[in-house]
Design an enzyme around this catalytic site. Structure first.
Site, PDB file in Angstrom:
ATOM      1  N   HIS A  63     -23.323  86.796  21.294  1.00  0.00           N
ATOM      2  CA  HIS A  63     -23.993  86.727  19.992  1.00  0.00           C
ATOM      3  C   HIS A  63     -25.366  87.373  20.084  1.00  0.00           C
ATOM      4  O   HIS A  63     -25.799  87.788  21.163  1.00  0.00           O
ATOM      5  CB  HIS A  63     -24.072  85.281  19.491  1.00  0.00           C
ATOM      6  N   ASP A  67     -32.016  85.986  23.790  1.00  0.00           N
ATOM      7  CA  ASP A  67     -31.859  85.669  25.225  1.00  0.00           C
ATOM      8  C   ASP A  67     -30.564  86.235  25.814  1.00  0.00           C
ATOM      9  O   ASP A  67     -30.448  86.399  27.026  1.00  0.00           O
ATOM     10  CB  ASP A  67     -31.983  84.149  25.496  1.00  0.00           C
ATOM     11  N   HIS A  68     -29.600  86.602  24.941  1.00  0.00           N
ATOM     12  CA  HIS A  68     -28.322  87.110  25.439  1.00  0.00           C
ATOM     13  C   HIS A  68     -28.213  88.634  25.400  1.00  0.00           C
ATOM     14  O   HIS A  68     -27.264  89.190  25.957  1.00  0.00           O
ATOM     15  CB  HIS A  68     -27.164  86.501  24.637  1.00  0.00           C
ATOM     16  N   ASP A 212     -22.864  80.512  23.369  1.00  0.00           N
ATOM     17  CA  ASP A 212     -23.408  79.196  23.131  1.00  0.00           C
ATOM     18  C   ASP A 212     -22.533  78.508  22.100  1.00  0.00           C
ATOM     19  O   ASP A 212     -22.180  79.127  21.116  1.00  0.00           O
ATOM     20  CB  ASP A 212     -24.813  79.312  22.557  1.00  0.00           C
TER      21      ASP A 212
END
Ligand SMILES: [Zn+2]
Ligand SMILES: [Zn+2]
Length: 307
Positions: A63, A67-68, A212
């Protein structure tokens, strides 16, 4: 069967700590690398782990939370500088194509190698590559998020030498053809089916990457019978309310998913940087699913062939 290993490159959530980078997990099958998420600093973690970005064939993005994904331009730019020439596929949520268009338009990243961008939707949920496939499915987070299931292709059964000799098959190329599943005809005209000399097919290995998300049915499906389930556990039980509110999971919830899915091993990752002591987080999960481990940056897990 050949080597399959998983290397955790970043295991924190939201922001990095001195010991944990942002989400990224590398899976290496026969020297080919599949990367799940690409948090900031991932390229440096490649170096620390002794992994070569040139091995990358597929990048799966769960997504668009920063942070990803904030490591993508850096990693791919370095591949440009390294004269990377082989095709790379990136798959992830709708918006990925415009993300790469903007990187190009602003001059941040202009690929000099063949780059295919695949946006996941109701129809596009699977990619096949040499020796494996990756299936994606929607999980339950605060914005569109995808979980992934890596499935190695199954392998033909073991060659039974005694059976081949008993059938009078001459040693040589015919053995190889049968091993590859081909029907062969002997000089005397007899037709031999591969099943006559091969044992049962050997199932491929399965690794699921689920972050997540709230615990959900999709996570169960993705982790079904997996050799390794990598599931987020942002919080321990003391923060169950926050986990629900922020659309994350506790370690206990992740452990219930692993148990119900029949996974063989669970690794918890995406840990809240607030925890310096993970004793409770891991202990609570092991009460539910004993074969649980907490991920650490640069830790490698080998996944042995199924027998
Ligand atoms: Zn996250
Ligand atoms: Zn997120």
């Amino acid at each position: 069967m050949s080597g399959l290993r998983v290397v955790f490159l970043g295991t924190s959530s939201a922001k990095p700590t001195l010991s944990r980078g942002l989400p990224a997990v590398a899976l290496i099958l026969d020297g080919v690398l599949v990367l799940f998420d690409c948090g900031e600093g991932t390229q440096l973690q490649f170096t620390r782990a002794g992994l070569r970005p040139s091995r990358l064939v597929l990048l799966c993005i769960s997504h668009f939370h920063g942070d990803h994904i904030n490591g993508i331009p850096g990693l791919l730019s370095t591949m440009n500088l390294d004269q990377h020439a082989d095709p790379v596929t990136v798959m992830g949520p709708v918006g990925l194509k415009s993300y790469f268009r903007e990187l190009r338009r602003l001059g941040i990243f202009q690929p000099r190698f063949p780059l295919t961008v695949l946006e996941l939707d109701n129809k596009e949920r699977e990619i096949r590559m040499d020796g494996f496939r990756v299936v994606a499915d929607r999980v339950e987070h605060s914005l569109e998020t995808w979980g992934f299931r890596f499935e190695e292709d199954s392998k033909p059964g073991r060659f039974n030498l005694d059976a081949a000799r008993a059938l009078g098959i001459p040693m040589g190329p015919l053995y190889g053809q049968l091993q590859h599943g081909e029907i062969v005809t002997l000089e005397d005209g007899r037709v031999i089916q591969p099943g006559e000399v091969l044992g049962a097919q050997r199932a491929g290995r399965v690794v699921a990457y689920v972050t997540d998300t709230r615990p959900c049915e999709t996570a169960l499906r993705l982790g079904q019978d997996a050799d390794l389930l990598i599931h987020e556990a942002t919080y321990a039980r003391d923060m169950a309310d926050q986990a629900a509110e922020r659309r994350h999971s506790t370690s206990t919830e992740a452990a219930h998913i692993a148990a119900r899915a029949g996974a063989r091993k669970l690794v918890l990752t995406h840990l809240s940087p607030k925890y310096t002591d993970l004793t409770a987080l891991i202990g609570e999960a092991r009460e539910v699913f004993p074969n649980t481990q907490v991920a650490k940056d640069l830790v490698e897990i080998e996944i042995l062939p199924r027998e």
